[in-house]
Write a protein that holds these residues in place. Structure first.
Motif, PDB file in Angstrom:
ATOM      1  N   ASP A  86     -11.337   7.562   9.919  1.00 15.93           N
ATOM      2  CA  ASP A  86     -10.613   8.351   9.433  1.00 15.93           C
ATOM      3  C   ASP A  86      -9.186   8.464  10.075  1.00 15.93           C
ATOM      4  O   ASP A  86      -8.411   9.544   9.806  1.00 15.93           O
ATOM      5  N   SER A  87      -9.266   7.480  10.660  1.00 17.40           N
ATOM      6  CA  SER A  87      -7.571   7.202  11.247  1.00 17.40           C
ATOM      7  C   SER A  87      -6.646   7.284   9.906  1.00 17.40           C
ATOM      8  O   SER A  87      -6.777   6.759   8.893  1.00 17.40           O
ATOM      9  N   MET A  88      -5.429   8.209  10.247  1.00 18.22           N
ATOM     10  CA  MET A  88      -4.591   8.424   9.176  1.00 18.22           C
ATOM     11  C   MET A  88      -3.614   7.025   8.693  1.00 18.22           C
ATOM     12  O   MET A  88      -3.442   6.895   7.620  1.00 18.22           O
ATOM     13  N   VAL A  89      -3.423   6.402   9.950  1.00 20.61           N
ATOM     14  CA  VAL A  89      -2.667   5.128   9.868  1.00 20.61           C
ATOM     15  C   VAL A  89      -3.477   4.059   8.938  1.00 20.61           C
ATOM     16  O   VAL A  89      -2.922   3.582   7.999  1.00 20.61           O
TER      17      VAL A  89
ATOM     18  N   GLN B 139      -4.030   2.690   1.373  1.00 20.82           N
ATOM     19  CA  GLN B 139      -3.470   3.525   0.038  1.00 20.82           C
ATOM     20  C   GLN B 139      -2.244   2.596  -0.436  1.00 20.82           C
ATOM     21  O   GLN B 139      -2.089   2.759  -1.776  1.00 20.82           O
ATOM     22  N   ASN B 140      -1.717   1.973   0.350  1.00 21.49           N
ATOM     23  CA  ASN B 140      -0.553   1.085  -0.002  1.00 21.49           C
ATOM     24  C   ASN B 140      -0.590  -0.375  -0.232  1.00 21.49           C
ATOM     25  O   ASN B 140       0.222  -1.154  -0.151  1.00 21.49           O
TER      26      ASN B 140
ATOM     27  N   PRO C 158      -6.792   2.520  -4.156  1.00 20.48           N
ATOM     28  CA  PRO C 158      -7.068   1.940  -5.364  1.00 20.48           C
ATOM     29  C   PRO C 158      -7.808   0.716  -5.209  1.00 20.48           C
ATOM     30  O   PRO C 158      -8.508   0.279  -5.956  1.00 20.48           O
ATOM     31  N   CYS C 159      -7.389  -0.008  -4.091  1.00 25.82           N
ATOM     32  CA  CYS C 159      -8.154  -1.479  -3.793  1.00 25.82           C
ATOM     33  C   CYS C 159      -9.599  -1.306  -3.918  1.00 25.82           C
ATOM     34  O   CYS C 159     -10.403  -2.194  -4.302  1.00 25.82           O
TER      35      CYS C 159
ATOM     36  N   ASN D 170       2.280  -4.550  -1.931  1.00 27.18           N
ATOM     37  CA  ASN D 170       1.846  -5.008  -3.114  1.00 27.18           C
ATOM     38  C   ASN D 170       1.189  -6.426  -3.183  1.00 27.18           C
ATOM     39  O   ASN D 170       0.449  -6.753  -4.366  1.00 27.18           O
ATOM     40  N   ASP D 171       1.742  -7.303  -2.357  1.00 24.67           N
ATOM     41  CA  ASP D 171       1.280  -8.615  -2.444  1.00 24.67           C
ATOM     42  C   ASP D 171       0.008  -8.905  -1.431  1.00 24.67           C
ATOM     43  O   ASP D 171      -0.269 -10.089  -0.998  1.00 24.67           O
TER      44      ASP D 171
END
Length: 458
Positions: free
Chosen positions: A342-345, A351-352, A384-385, A327-328
């Motif tokens: 397209d790397s899932m990592v 996303q986080n 979201p970012c 979050n920071d």
């Protein structure tokens, strides 16, 4: 008129101490001892010792300089022994501020022990000892491990490290251990429990095979660095669990093969660098890396050396969905290899990171498949970012192929609050003005989700 007749003879002037000098000129050897000692102190130890031949007065002045460094170089080992012996034997009561020694021990462990004891008696503050060619367990003098003046200790000791029961580094701020073989749980725990004011701790190629668990509680610890990238051992059936309690910890660096279980507890790390080497992507690798990341959830700047990082993190697919929230985090840097968009990592990390501001791909970014739907971020929800905080994207090592352009297109279209995109071309394009001009136009023509975004290509 003869000009020389107008030149006056130099007048003799008296100094404050009553000495006379001619024309304000004074020989170096006439300077006060304290001034000469300061001059000698600015020289490398080898050159400082050589000043002893200048005059009888200079013979022992070098023995009182505050900083001493002894390295074998091309000199015979016996010569190094004699020089160190002489330096410590002839030294007066003056303290030693910094001492550096690199020495092949062979059968002289007792001599080295005596040297270190002598150095400690001189209230040393900064000590660096590099000992090799010694197979037996080595014990440091008790006086060193209870020194009240020592502030910095660098120890290279590629053998079993014997630690006494009493350790108290009351002033130690920096501890660096290289190639040390920790012998057992109890003595290792004693070592780290005896450093109450430690601020900087680093391990380089240390061997924890004999240890099952150790707790490092350092309330003032600011920086922790762990490098296991060149460690010539393989992980056995058990790993050492190393728990670090550092409420003030601000910087963390790890490079290695995930040989041990590092757990950061109650830390507030602001900057972290993670590099994973030679991993096979086992479930254990994934578990250890995931646990390490959980301890870094407070970071503001994170650098990931990506290639092996992704292999390690995907060893247990269920853990990928449990990636911790950052979050920071405002600065995220990928290095070490070209990143597949397209790397899932990559996508899971993005996303986080709801407050991410700066995103950098130091080795480039590309999309090898054309799976993007309507230029969206593939098959997952938009991070979201991308719609709230991402202001800058930097891409280096760009050579302009279609896979790279496709990745830029998706990034530009979806980062709707982006202010700047920086693109740096690969060195192979240096001097190819026409190619770079064409790429500049292709990039500037890409559709942008943010109308205020400026693109800078170099």
């Amino acid at each position: 008129m003869d000009v020389s007749s107008q030149m006056e003879r130099p007048k003799k002037q008296k100094l404050g101490g009553g000495e006379e000098m001619v024309g304000q000129r004074k020989g170096l050897s006439d300077l006060p001892d304290v001034v000469i000692a300061k001059i000698i102190s600015s020289l490398p130890t080898k050159e400082a010792i050589r000043t002893s031949i200048l005059s009888k007065r200079w013979e022992y002045l070098w023995t009182s300089i505050p900083n001493l460094e002894f390295y074998p170089g091309n000199a015979k080992r016996s010569l190094l022994v004699n020089v160190v012996d002489r330096a410590l034997l002839l030294r007066g009561p003056s303290d030693i501020k910094r001492f550096r020694l690199r020495f092949p021990v062979l059968g002289d462990a007792s001599r080295v022990h005596a040297w270190i004891s002598a150095i400690v008696r001189r209230n040393v503050e900064d000590l660096s000892i590099e000992l090799d060619s010694h197979k037996e367990p080595f014990s440091l003098p008790h006086s060193l491990l209870t020194s009240a003046t020592l502030k910095v200790l660098n120890l290279y000791l590629p053998c079993s490290f014997k630690v006494p029961s009493t350790i108290c580094f009351s002033s130690l701020r920096e501890l660096s251990l290289c190639s040390v073989v920790f012998s057992d749980d109890y003595s290792t725990q004693q070592l780290f429990s005896g450093c109450p004011v430690l601020e900087k701790l680093s391990f380089s190629e240390c061997n924890w095979e004999n240890i099952k668990f150790v707790s490092i509680c350092a309330p003032k610890l600011l920086s922790l660095s762990i490098d296991e990238s060149e460690l010539p051992i393989s992980r056995g059936s058990n790993v050492c669990q190393i728990m670090v309690f550092g409420a003030s910890l601000a910087y963390f660096y790890y490079s290695g093969q995930l040989l041990n279980d590092y757990c950061l507890c109650n830390s507030s790390v602001h900057e972290a660098h993670i590099s994973i080497d030679d991993t096979k992507g086992s479930r254990l690798d994934s578990y250890l890396l995931h646990k390490l990341l959980r301890g870094l959830s407070t970071v503001k700047s994170l650098t990931i050396f990506h290639q092996n990082f992704e292999v390690a993190l995907t060893g247990a697919s269920e853990l990928l969905a449990q990636m911790p929230m950052f979050n920071d985090l405002t600065t995220l840097i990928f290095d070490g290899s070209v990143i597949e968009l397209d790397s899932m990592v990559l996508l899971r990390i993005l996303q986080n990171c709801p407050c991410l501001r700066d995103l950098s791909f130091h080795e480039g970014v590309r999309l090898c498949s054309d799976d993007a739907k309507d230029d969206g971020m593939l098959d997952i929800p938009l991070p979201p970012c991308f719609s709230t905080s991402l202001k800058e994207i930097a891409v280096t090592e760009f050579c302009g192929n279609q896979n790279e352009l496709r990745a830029l297109r998706i990034l530009l279209k979806n980062a709707i609050v982006l202010e700047n995109m920086f693109v740096s071309y690969r060195g192979t394009l240096e001097g190819n003005t026409e190619k770079k001009r064409d790429l500049n136009k292709q990039i500037s023509d890409l559709p942008k989700g943010s109308q205020s975004c400026e693109i800078d290509c170099d």
